[in-house]
Design an enzyme around this catalytic site. Structure first.
Site, PDB file in Angstrom:
ATOM      1  N   SER A 176       0.842  -1.194   0.000  1.00  0.00           N
ATOM      2  CA  SER A 176       0.000   0.000   0.000  1.00  0.00           C
ATOM      3  C   SER A 176       0.871   1.235   0.000  1.00  0.00           C
ATOM      4  CB  SER A 176      -0.898   0.008   1.242  1.00  0.00           C
ATOM      5  OG  SER A 176      -0.128   0.318   2.392  1.00  0.00           O
ATOM      6  N   MET A 231       1.586   4.893   2.330  1.00  0.00           N
ATOM      7  CA  MET A 231       1.648   5.174   3.767  1.00  0.00           C
ATOM      8  C   MET A 231       0.237   5.299   4.344  1.00  0.00           C
ATOM      9  SD  MET A 231       4.882   5.624   4.937  1.00  0.00           S
ATOM     10  CE  MET A 231       4.789   6.778   6.308  1.00  0.00           C
ATOM     11  N   ASP A 252       6.935  -7.224   8.613  1.00  0.00           N
ATOM     12  CA  ASP A 252       6.516  -5.834   8.467  1.00  0.00           C
ATOM     13  C   ASP A 252       7.640  -5.046   7.810  1.00  0.00           C
ATOM     14  OD1 ASP A 252       4.652  -3.772   8.770  1.00  0.00           O
ATOM     15  OD2 ASP A 252       5.493  -3.132  10.684  1.00  0.00           O
ATOM     16  N   GLU A 253       7.297  -3.914   7.182  1.00  0.00           N
ATOM     17  CA  GLU A 253       8.287  -3.052   6.503  1.00  0.00           C
ATOM     18  C   GLU A 253       9.068  -3.850   5.447  1.00  0.00           C
ATOM     19  OE1 GLU A 253       8.056  -0.006   6.957  1.00  0.00           O
ATOM     20  OE2 GLU A 253       7.408   0.386   9.005  1.00  0.00           O
ATOM     21  N   ALA A 254       8.340  -4.646   4.674  1.00  0.00           N
ATOM     22  CA  ALA A 254       8.987  -5.549   3.720  1.00  0.00           C
ATOM     23  C   ALA A 254       9.714  -4.825   2.602  1.00  0.00           C
ATOM     24  CB  ALA A 254       7.945  -6.499   3.127  1.00  0.00           C
TER      25      ALA A 254
END
Length: 203
Positions: A10, A12, A90-92
């Site tokens: 997506s 932010m 997360d934060e891939a």
């Protein structure tokens, strides 16, 4: 059902962390074992802590560019014989290409689902290294939608400085939140002054 590599992407402020925390909760409710990682570079809320905009939090392990995920998961299985039902990342976007390939190998060789969550593009409409590789090889792609201030779907984000000036150059990685980034549609990425007027009027 065969295990898969998922990329849920997506702009932010779309709620990626909330989605991950909820997915992890669902696994845990079923008595399943998960292994969760977030990027060590993003320590705004503490090291090894995923925090959603709704306030929910999840402690987890961290990854840097030199982590070998195959070795890390082998170590997890050595320390605890209970099967791993899922790996959540997360934060891939901060993964390297090699790390994405390692995660894909874990899916293929160990039949462990891997769910990754991250940004598709940076504030200059360029794909992050990890995101680009995930878009290339993930089994399942899912867009987590967010809205531009004009109520159209946001496809990316603009970066602003402390004076509300849009930054069109600089380092790709610049950690920040709502004070630095605004999700926007393609039109308002090109014409940010319109959306900044709305943004300031609603503050």
């Amino acid at each position: 059902m065969a295990a898969s590599l998922y990329f849920k992407y997506s702009s932010m402020n779309a709620g990626k962390s909330s989605h991950l925390i909820q997915a992890n909760y669902n696994y845990m409710e079923n008595g399943s074992r998960t292994v969760v990682f977030t990027a060590s570079i993003d320590d705004r809320y503490g090291v090894g802590l995923i925090t959603s905009r709704t306030g929910s939090k999840l402690e987890c392990q961290t990854f840097s560019r030199d982590l070998n995920f195959i070795d890390a998961i082998e170590e997890e299985l050595r320390l605890d014989s209970k099967p791993i039902s899922a790996i959540l990342i997360d934060e891939a976007q901060f993964l390297t290409r090699e790390q994405v390939d390692q995660l894909a190998e874990i899916v293929d060789s160990k039949s462990i689902p891997v769910l990754t969550y991250g940004l598709r593009t940076d504030a200059f409409l360029m794909a992050f290294e990890g995101s680009a590789r995930l878009l290339e090889i993930a089994d399942n792609l899912e867009e987590i939608k967010s809205l531009c201030r004009c109520n159209k779907k946001a496809i990316t984000q603009i970066r602003i400085d402390e004076n509300r000036v849009v930054q069109r150059g600089g380092e790709q990685v610049c950690i920040g939140g709502n004070d630095m980034y605004i999700p926007v549609c393609r039109k308002h990425y090109k014409r940010p002054s319109e959306i900044l007027d709305v943004f300031e009027a609603t503050e």
